[in-house]
Design a protein around this motif. Structure first.
Motif, mmCIF file in Angstrom:
data_model
loop_
_atom_site.group_PDB
_atom_site.id
_atom_site.type_symbol
_atom_site.label_atom_id
_atom_site.label_comp_id
_atom_site.label_asym_id
_atom_site.label_seq_id
_atom_site.Cartn_x
_atom_site.Cartn_y
_atom_site.Cartn_z
ATOM 1 N N TYR A 33 0.832 -1.201 0.000
ATOM 2 C CA TYR A 33 0.000 0.000 0.000
ATOM 3 C C TYR A 33 0.868 1.254 0.000
ATOM 4 O O TYR A 33 0.550 2.245 -0.682
ATOM 5 N N GLU A 38 3.900 1.600 -1.218
ATOM 6 C CA GLU A 38 4.504 1.787 -2.539
ATOM 7 C C GLU A 38 3.494 2.352 -3.538
ATOM 8 O O GLU A 38 3.840 3.210 -4.362
ATOM 9 N N GLU A 39 2.254 1.872 -3.465
ATOM 10 C CA GLU A 39 1.230 2.396 -4.364
ATOM 11 C C GLU A 39 0.937 3.871 -4.061
ATOM 12 O O GLU A 39 0.761 4.683 -4.979
ATOM 13 N N THR A 44 1.733 7.309 -6.559
ATOM 14 C CA THR A 44 0.829 8.397 -6.956
ATOM 15 C C THR A 44 1.528 9.752 -6.888
ATOM 16 O O THR A 44 1.219 10.647 -7.684
#
Length: 236
Positions: free
Chosen positions: A97, A99-100, A104
């Protein structure tokens, strides 16, 4: 006291009297003993080659308190192992999560989102035009004050202290013992304090480190392209 807490003793003063429950602990020796070293602690391990011998010795000693203490030790070691595996699984999800969420930031930077949004706020939204017409003056004023303050860059605290390290200067989700630095892939520090921030930079691509990073020039970056704006200029 539940069944999962290990052997216990139930006691009462008689019929219709309250019943109390206490853990059954090993009867202490006459004199205090020194703490066990690693080899001595290994004696009580479960599912080892010597475990059947230890179990047989406990039967012959005929000390129910000693046997109960060994059972309790093995029970909680098993719980510790299962909990550790569950925590490892959750941390892998947490890092995915993170890294995501960090990805962004890169997409927003490539879209020049900060400048475009700030420009729209300064020209229309802040003055009560466009989609900002329904916002109150106080809301617009407070938001503009935050954006114009160069030192206002910390997220609002939502917890009194970190549930992981118990420190009071950050929330649990931003604990550097849980998170992984997105610049060097190590834990124990935040990105803004990374000593080797160019670890994930690659030749031919844009530098991944903000131009106002404290250690920007400490190590050589393999890329040649840098972001043109300082972070402080995004809200200028």
């Amino acid at each position: 006291m539940t069944d999962d807490d290990g052997p216990s003793v139930l006691g009462t003063q008689g019929k219709n009297c309250p019943t109390s429950c206490r853990p059954l602990r090993a009867k202490q020796a006459r004199f205090p003993q020194r703490p066990y070293n690693r080899k001595q602690r290994f004696l009580f391990a479960e599912d080892e080659k010597h475990t059947p011998l230890v179990d047989a010795a406990l039967e012959d000693l005929e000390d129910p308190t000693l046997k109960a203490e060994v059972i309790r030790h093995r029970l909680f070691v098993g719980k510790m192992r299962r909990t550790a595996r569950h925590m490892a699984h959750l941390r892998r999800k947490f890092l995915a999560y993170q890294e995501e969420a960090w990805a962004t930031y890169e997409h927003l930077a490539n879209a020049n989102a900060a400048f475009r949004i700030t420009h729209m706020i300064n020209t229309d939204i802040g003055g009560g035009f466009g989609s900002g017409a329904h916002l109150s003056y106080v809301t617009r004023r407070d938001g503009m004050d935050v954006m114009e303050d160069p030192w206002m860059e910390e997220l609002t605290r939502r917890e009194n202290f970190c549930e992981w390290c118990r420190r009071e200067d950050h929330d649990t989700g931003f604990c550097h013992f849980l998170r992984k630095c997105q610049f060097c892939n190590r834990s124990g520090h935040v990105e803004d304090k990374c000593n080797v921030p160019h670890t994930n930079c690659h030749h031919g691509l844009t530098c991944k480190v903000p131009i106002d990073h404290v250690n920007l020039e400490k190590t050589r970056c393999p890329t040649h392209a840098r972001r043109p704006l300082r972070r402080s200029n995004y809200f200028a």
